[in-house]
Motif scaffolding. Structure first.
Motif, PDB file in Angstrom:
ATOM      1  N   PHE A 293      76.401 102.044  48.424  1.00 48.38           N
ATOM      2  CA  PHE A 293      76.949 103.343  48.035  1.00 48.38           C
ATOM      3  C   PHE A 293      78.269 103.586  48.773  1.00 48.38           C
ATOM      4  N   LEU A 294      79.342 103.767  48.037  1.00 45.68           N
ATOM      5  CA  LEU A 294      80.673 104.079  48.562  1.00 45.68           C
ATOM      6  C   LEU A 294      81.223 103.016  49.512  1.00 45.68           C
ATOM      7  N   SER A 295      80.658 101.805  49.466  1.00 42.54           N
ATOM      8  CA  SER A 295      81.144 100.713  50.326  1.00 42.54           C
ATOM      9  C   SER A 295      81.049 101.080  51.801  1.00 42.54           C
ATOM     10  N   SER A 296      79.910 101.650  52.215  1.00 44.19           N
ATOM     11  CA  SER A 296      79.625 101.975  53.603  1.00 44.19           C
ATOM     12  C   SER A 296      80.371 103.227  54.058  1.00 44.19           C
ATOM     13  N   ASN A 297      80.479 103.397  55.375  1.00 45.29           N
ATOM     14  CA  ASN A 297      81.161 104.555  55.963  1.00 45.29           C
ATOM     15  C   ASN A 297      82.573 104.156  56.366  1.00 45.29           C
ATOM     16  N   ASN A 298      83.539 104.911  55.877  1.00 49.11           N
ATOM     17  CA  ASN A 298      84.944 104.584  56.112  1.00 49.11           C
ATOM     18  C   ASN A 298      85.725 105.854  56.421  1.00 49.11           C
ATOM     19  N   PRO A 299      86.908 105.721  57.030  1.00 48.09           N
ATOM     20  CA  PRO A 299      87.702 106.909  57.329  1.00 48.09           C
ATOM     21  C   PRO A 299      88.004 107.758  56.101  1.00 48.09           C
ATOM     22  N   LEU A 300      88.345 107.094  54.984  1.00 44.51           N
ATOM     23  CA  LEU A 300      88.749 107.850  53.805  1.00 44.51           C
ATOM     24  C   LEU A 300      88.408 107.084  52.529  1.00 44.51           C
ATOM     25  N   VAL A 301      87.774 107.775  51.598  1.00 49.38           N
ATOM     26  CA  VAL A 301      87.515 107.236  50.253  1.00 49.38           C
ATOM     27  C   VAL A 301      88.097 108.225  49.253  1.00 49.38           C
ATOM     28  N   SER A 302      88.879 107.716  48.317  1.00 47.40           N
ATOM     29  CA  SER A 302      89.478 108.559  47.279  1.00 47.40           C
ATOM     30  C   SER A 302      88.859 108.184  45.936  1.00 47.40           C
ATOM     31  N   ILE A 303      88.217 109.170  45.305  1.00 47.42           N
ATOM     32  CA  ILE A 303      87.513 108.940  44.043  1.00 47.42           C
ATOM     33  C   ILE A 303      88.270 109.604  42.905  1.00 47.42           C
TER      34      ILE A 303
END
Length: 379
Positions: A293-303
């Motif tokens: 889901f969402l490629s793990s935990n990251n600083p910023l994801v833009s959907i």
């Protein structure tokens, strides 16, 4: 007497031989099973020896690099079960194969974080009064699946803390308490048995609670294509228990029929990755399958959702949001997802720069109570 001494000496020699072997065998730097970095051989210098760091790290090294380590941990767990113990000091062994993390609440940090959240929301209301803010705080499985806990197992009293946050943000944000909705579905698989997260079904029921606070009619389950993407998920609580008799979980995705297909751009802090969905298929072949889901935990994801309504949602979150956000894609044109554990500053600057119209703060109560990074909300 001599036989006993010989046996003891033989045992000591074998133990020393194993330790020496561990010094020279190839070191394992990362445990897929525990999803963490392992201690490698520490730096040997006068400074580290006399400062005490060497021996401290060497103890961790011998524990992490011990020969057949996972097998010994599994054996120790089986011995605890055999003598009637219902935990291994890290995990409760619950009914029906459920494993519960043994969590603690830092009451001091909880109070600090509650005030930081309130300060953040006050800034939003004063400086950006048109932005609509919502806060959702999620209980862990031990607060909802109480009948599956071992009898008398001490767990934090999470629900009053969730309600306390609701009182604190009153007048500054809409508060969504998913507890009643989750409690209404305890007979369903709303949390993973081998992991501390909720399942996609649990996230769906929380979405229905969220939708009602937004004045939105939530979609019914039959509006979604439900697809099982893995039948081999063994999560964080399994790693702490290392009990091979536990059956793996399944991971499912919920996709609205006839809805635009979202895409995402993931900023890891080191690189930018692009996906034509909200899922990273590569994690399904790894131990940490929840990071699908969402490629793990990251600083910023833009959907980019494919919806054209001019609304941009800023999400400040922990990993519980990763399985939740796919349910929101029909309501916003863009969703910016920030994890304050990795994005330490600049959150307030994003509000005007990114034309934010809505904010969602979503944490599970244990993470909210213990996280020392929420100061980044007001930096």
């Amino acid at each position: 007497m001599k036989k006993g001494k010989f046996t003891a000496l033989f045992f000591v020699i074998c133990l020393c031989a194993v330790q020496i072997f561990c010094l020279f065998k190839p070191q394992v730097e990362f445990s897929e099973n525990e999803n963490r970095n392992l201690q490698t051989f520490p730096e040997l210098s006068l400074k580290t020896v006399f400062g005490g760091q060497f021996m401290k790290q060497f103890d961790s090294f011998t524990a992490d690099q011990f020969l057949f380590r996972d097998h010994w941990v599994s054996l120790a767990t089986r011995e605890l079960l055999a003598i009637g113990k219902r935990d291994n000091q890290k995990t409760y062994f619950g009914k029906d194969g459920y494993l519960f993390a043994i969590d603690t609440i830092d009451n001091s940090q909880f109070s600090k974080n509650k005030e930081l959240l309130r300060e953040f929301l006050q800034k939003i209301k004063q400086e950006h009064p048109d932005i609509r803010s919502t806060v959702m705080v999620v209980p862990t499985s031990s607060a909802i699946l109480t009948e599956k806990l071992p009898y008398g197992a001490p767990v934090p009293d999470e629900i009053p803390l969730i309600e306390e946050i609701g009182v604190s943000v009153d007048g500054l944000a809409t508060f969504c308490n998913p507890v009643p909705e989750l409690q209404a579905h305890t007979g369903e698989e709303i949390y993973y048995r081998t992991d501390h997260h909720w399942t996609s079904l649990g996230a769906y029921y929380a979405y229905t609670a969220w939708a009602k606070t937004q004045g939105i009619v939530p979609h019914d389950l039959q509006d979604y294509e439900i697809r099982t993407v893995s039948d081999s998920f063994l999560g964080t609580t399994y790693s702490k228990a290392n009990l091979s008799s536990i059956s793996p979980d399944s991971i499912q995705t919920f996709t609205l029929f006839h809805a635009p297909k979202p895409s995402m751009q993931v900023n890891t802090g080191k690189e930018i990755k692009y996906f034509d969905s909200l899922y990273d298929e590569s994690y399904l072949s790894k131990k940490d399958q929840y990071s699908y889901f969402l490629s793990s935990n990251n600083p910023l994801v833009s959907i980019e959702t494919g919806v054209k309504n001019g609304k941009t949602l800023l999400v400040l979150k922990d990993s519980f949001a990763n399985a939740f956000l796919p349910f929101l894609t029909e309501e916003y044109e863009r969703i910016l997802v920030v994890d304050p554990r990795y994005q330490r500053s600049g959150i307030l600057d994003m509000l005007q720069k990114e034309s934010i119209t809505d904010i969602l703060v979503l944490y599970n109560i244990v993470n909210f109570s213990n996280d020392t990074n929420l100061i980044s909300l007001v930096r």
